[in-house]
Write a protein that holds these residues in place. Structure first.
Motif, PDB file in Angstrom:
ATOM      1  N   PRO A 291       0.804  -1.230   0.000  1.00  0.00           N
ATOM      2  CA  PRO A 291       0.000   0.000   0.000  1.00  0.00           C
ATOM      3  C   PRO A 291       0.833   1.274   0.000  1.00  0.00           C
ATOM      4  O   PRO A 291       0.486   2.241  -0.692  1.00  0.00           O
ATOM      5  CB  PRO A 291      -0.824  -0.120   1.295  1.00  0.00           C
ATOM      6  N   THR A 292       1.935   1.291   0.764  1.00  0.00           N
ATOM      7  CA  THR A 292       2.785   2.479   0.811  1.00  0.00           C
ATOM      8  C   THR A 292       3.435   2.732  -0.546  1.00  0.00           C
ATOM      9  O   THR A 292       3.486   3.870  -1.032  1.00  0.00           O
ATOM     10  CB  THR A 292       3.863   2.333   1.893  1.00  0.00           C
ATOM     11  N   VAL A 293       3.929   1.670  -1.150  1.00  0.00           N
ATOM     12  CA  VAL A 293       4.573   1.796  -2.468  1.00  0.00           C
ATOM     13  C   VAL A 293       3.557   2.253  -3.514  1.00  0.00           C
ATOM     14  O   VAL A 293       3.826   3.184  -4.284  1.00  0.00           O
ATOM     15  CB  VAL A 293       5.216   0.457  -2.887  1.00  0.00           C
ATOM     16  N   PHE A 294       2.392   1.627  -3.515  1.00  0.00           N
ATOM     17  CA  PHE A 294       1.397   1.954  -4.538  1.00  0.00           C
ATOM     18  C   PHE A 294       0.949   3.405  -4.435  1.00  0.00           C
ATOM     19  O   PHE A 294       0.809   4.097  -5.448  1.00  0.00           O
ATOM     20  CB  PHE A 294       0.198   1.016  -4.420  1.00  0.00           C
ATOM     21  N   ARG A 295       0.748   3.879  -3.215  1.00  0.00           N
ATOM     22  CA  ARG A 295       0.332   5.277  -3.061  1.00  0.00           C
ATOM     23  C   ARG A 295       1.472   6.233  -3.423  1.00  0.00           C
ATOM     24  O   ARG A 295       1.228   7.313  -3.976  1.00  0.00           O
ATOM     25  CB  ARG A 295      -0.162   5.529  -1.636  1.00  0.00           C
ATOM     26  N   ALA A 296       2.715   5.840  -3.140  1.00  0.00           N
ATOM     27  CA  ALA A 296       3.864   6.670  -3.506  1.00  0.00           C
ATOM     28  C   ALA A 296       4.020   6.746  -5.022  1.00  0.00           C
ATOM     29  O   ALA A 296       4.421   7.790  -5.571  1.00  0.00           O
ATOM     30  CB  ALA A 296       5.133   6.114  -2.874  1.00  0.00           C
ATOM     31  N   VAL A 297       3.690   5.656  -5.711  1.00  0.00           N
ATOM     32  CA  VAL A 297       3.759   5.634  -7.180  1.00  0.00           C
ATOM     33  C   VAL A 297       2.901   6.755  -7.757  1.00  0.00           C
ATOM     34  O   VAL A 297       3.304   7.457  -8.699  1.00  0.00           O
ATOM     35  CB  VAL A 297       3.294   4.261  -7.717  1.00  0.00           C
ATOM     36  N   PHE A 298       1.733   6.959  -7.178  1.00  0.00           N
ATOM     37  CA  PHE A 298       0.839   7.999  -7.691  1.00  0.00           C
ATOM     38  C   PHE A 298       1.088   9.357  -7.063  1.00  0.00           C
ATOM     39  O   PHE A 298       0.599  10.373  -7.562  1.00  0.00           O
ATOM     40  CB  PHE A 298      -0.617   7.565  -7.514  1.00  0.00           C
TER      41      PHE A 298
ATOM     42  N   THR B  56      11.646  -2.266   1.957  1.00  0.00           N
ATOM     43  CA  THR B  56      11.266  -1.846   3.311  1.00  0.00           C
ATOM     44  C   THR B  56      10.937  -0.352   3.267  1.00  0.00           C
ATOM     45  O   THR B  56      11.738   0.476   3.724  1.00  0.00           O
ATOM     46  CB  THR B  56      12.399  -2.131   4.316  1.00  0.00           C
ATOM     47  N   PRO B  57       9.778  -0.022   2.713  1.00  0.00           N
ATOM     48  CA  PRO B  57       9.428   1.398   2.550  1.00  0.00           C
ATOM     49  C   PRO B  57       9.166   2.073   3.891  1.00  0.00           C
ATOM     50  O   PRO B  57       8.851   1.411   4.884  1.00  0.00           O
ATOM     51  CB  PRO B  57       8.146   1.339   1.716  1.00  0.00           C
ATOM     52  N   PRO B  58       9.297   3.380   3.947  1.00  0.00           N
ATOM     53  CA  PRO B  58       8.967   4.108   5.168  1.00  0.00           C
ATOM     54  C   PRO B  58       7.469   3.997   5.440  1.00  0.00           C
ATOM     55  O   PRO B  58       6.696   3.588   4.569  1.00  0.00           O
ATOM     56  CB  PRO B  58       9.380   5.550   4.850  1.00  0.00           C
ATOM     57  N   ARG B  59       7.046   4.381   6.632  1.00  0.00           N
ATOM     58  CA  ARG B  59       5.634   4.299   6.974  1.00  0.00           C
ATOM     59  C   ARG B  59       4.784   5.250   6.133  1.00  0.00           C
ATOM     60  O   ARG B  59       3.653   4.956   5.790  1.00  0.00           O
ATOM     61  CB  ARG B  59       5.427   4.617   8.452  1.00  0.00           C
ATOM     62  N   SER B  60       5.350   6.382   5.797  1.00  0.00           N
ATOM     63  CA  SER B  60       4.594   7.391   5.056  1.00  0.00           C
ATOM     64  C   SER B  60       4.820   7.252   3.555  1.00  0.00           C
ATOM     65  O   SER B  60       5.972   7.243   3.089  1.00  0.00           O
ATOM     66  CB  SER B  60       5.011   8.792   5.520  1.00  0.00           C
ATOM     67  N   TYR B  61       3.740   7.167   2.808  1.00  0.00           N
ATOM     68  CA  TYR B  61       3.869   7.106   1.353  1.00  0.00           C
ATOM     69  C   TYR B  61       4.393   8.429   0.803  1.00  0.00           C
ATOM     70  O   TYR B  61       5.050   8.462  -0.243  1.00  0.00           O
ATOM     71  CB  TYR B  61       2.528   6.749   0.711  1.00  0.00           C
ATOM     72  N   LYS B  62       4.136   9.513   1.513  1.00  0.00           N
ATOM     73  CA  LYS B  62       4.636  10.812   1.072  1.00  0.00           C
ATOM     74  C   LYS B  62       6.164  10.860   1.160  1.00  0.00           C
ATOM     75  O   LYS B  62       6.835  11.489   0.331  1.00  0.00           O
ATOM     76  CB  LYS B  62       4.014  11.936   1.892  1.00  0.00           C
ATOM     77  N   GLU B  63       6.715  10.223   2.185  1.00  0.00           N
ATOM     78  CA  GLU B  63       8.174  10.175   2.320  1.00  0.00           C
ATOM     79  C   GLU B  63       8.783   9.392   1.172  1.00  0.00           C
ATOM     80  O   GLU B  63       9.783   9.813   0.579  1.00  0.00           O
ATOM     81  CB  GLU B  63       8.547   9.537   3.662  1.00  0.00           C
TER      82      GLU B  63
END
Length: 337
Positions: free
Chosen positions: A266-273, A314-321
């Motif tokens: 979920p974090t990666v997918f939201r960061a993609v957009f 191992t993405p950060p907790r925040s997708y914005k980060e």
């Protein structure tokens, strides 16, 4: 001599200290026994409490409950076609002096501000009280419970019942024809990504529930909704090809660094957009508004050469980060030709 009115929804409230009667049924479940009946909404709100006995019922509600949520319930009922059939769960207090009379078919109690403690349904009681529409409300009443038993019943009700998953609610909204404009577009895009054989997300989406190794509808909507404003149209038939090309290009970029499976994180997918508007603007500047997969791939090739695979693993907790990391990697090789 005391009277025993049976209030209807348009009748005035009973007098404090008066005895009130309602038709009821007696139910036994295991070791528990309770009464089922219906009460006018205004009577219910005036003889129940959810906080200290020393407080006025309505004032007490306002202190511990979400008034916005209660108002939403009131507005829903006032629309004229609203219905909430779930029973309010109450515990009769000593001052109610509750008794079953009429050969066990009638329930009688003393009307007061603290006749019943609400075990479950505080927002509904308060919402019904705020509504202009007068209603008959299903009620379940336990009698003779100790404070310990009331507390245990509250815990049982609030731990045994599970809320409907948000994923399922979004899925059902489509069937109920109650989606807003954005949800209609998002639903069409979700279906397209889920059903189109050319979609990079075929087999990776879960429409009605969370599933391991798949993207839920909730995550999909949260990721896509912010980028809808990027498009001058609200037509999913126009938006989908551009997003499909972008996701395909990004997915293939993940494959090149061995991070293929992280697309469903979920974090990666939201960061993609999170970086889609920036990527899309560069594609337009360089190639024009064609938005094909090759253009996206050529523009992002440097991004995958500069960002560490561990950012996806191992993405950060925040997708914005993570989005900021992607944007930085994208800008790292940008030059004006």
């Amino acid at each position: 001599m005391a009277t025993h009115p049976t209030p209807e929804t348009n009748d005035p409230l009973p007098k404090i200290g008066g005895r009130v009667r309602y038709s009821m049924s007696f139910v036994t479940q295991g070791s528990h026994r309770f009464y089922t009946l219906t009460m006018p909404s205004e009577v219910l709100a005036s003889c129940c409490f959810a906080t200290s006995r020393d407080e006025d019922p309505i004032t007490g509600f306002q202190r511990v409950l979400d008034e916005r949520r209660a108002q939403e319930i009131a507005d829903y009922m006032d629309l004229g076609f609203g219905t909430i059939p779930n029973s309010i769960i109450l515990s009769a207090q000593p001052q109610a002096d509750m008794q079953d009379v009429g050969r066990g078919k009638t329930l009688e109690f003393t009307f007061s501000r603290h006749s019943f403690l609400i075990i479950d349904g505080q927002h509904r009681v308060f919402g019904f009280a705020k509504a202009k529409t007068r209603l008959r409300v299903p009620v379940v009443i336990y009698n003779g419970l100790s404070k310990q038993q009331e507390s245990k019943l509250f815990i049982d009700i609030n731990t045994k019942q599970r809320p409907v998953p948000n994923e399922l609610l979004l899925d059902i909204k489509k069937l109920a024809d109650s989606e807003n404009d954005d949800e209609i577009v998002l639903g069409e895009l979700f279906d397209a990504f889920n059903e189109d054989n050319e979609s990079p997300l075929v087999g990776l989406l879960s429409p009605a529930a969370k599933a391991s190794g798949k993207l839920s509808r909730v995550t999909f909507y949260a990721a896509i909704k912010p980028v809808l404003s990027t498009f001058a149209t609200s037509s999913s038939s126009v938006i989908y090809p551009a997003l499909r090309s972008y996701v395909s290009a990004f997915y293939k970029g993940l494959i090149t660094i061995g991070m293929r499976d992280t697309i469903v994180n979920p974090t990666v997918f939201r960061a993609v957009f999170e970086v889609f508007p920036e990527v899309a603007q560069r594609v337009v500047d360089r190639y024009g508004p064609t938005f094909n997969e090759q253009d996206f791939s050529e523009l992002m090739v440097g991004l995958f050469g500069r960002i560490k695979p561990t950012k996806f693993q191992t993405p950060p907790r925040s997708y914005k980060e993570l989005g900021a990391d992607l944007s930085k990697a994208l800008r790292g090789g940008f030059v004006i030709g």
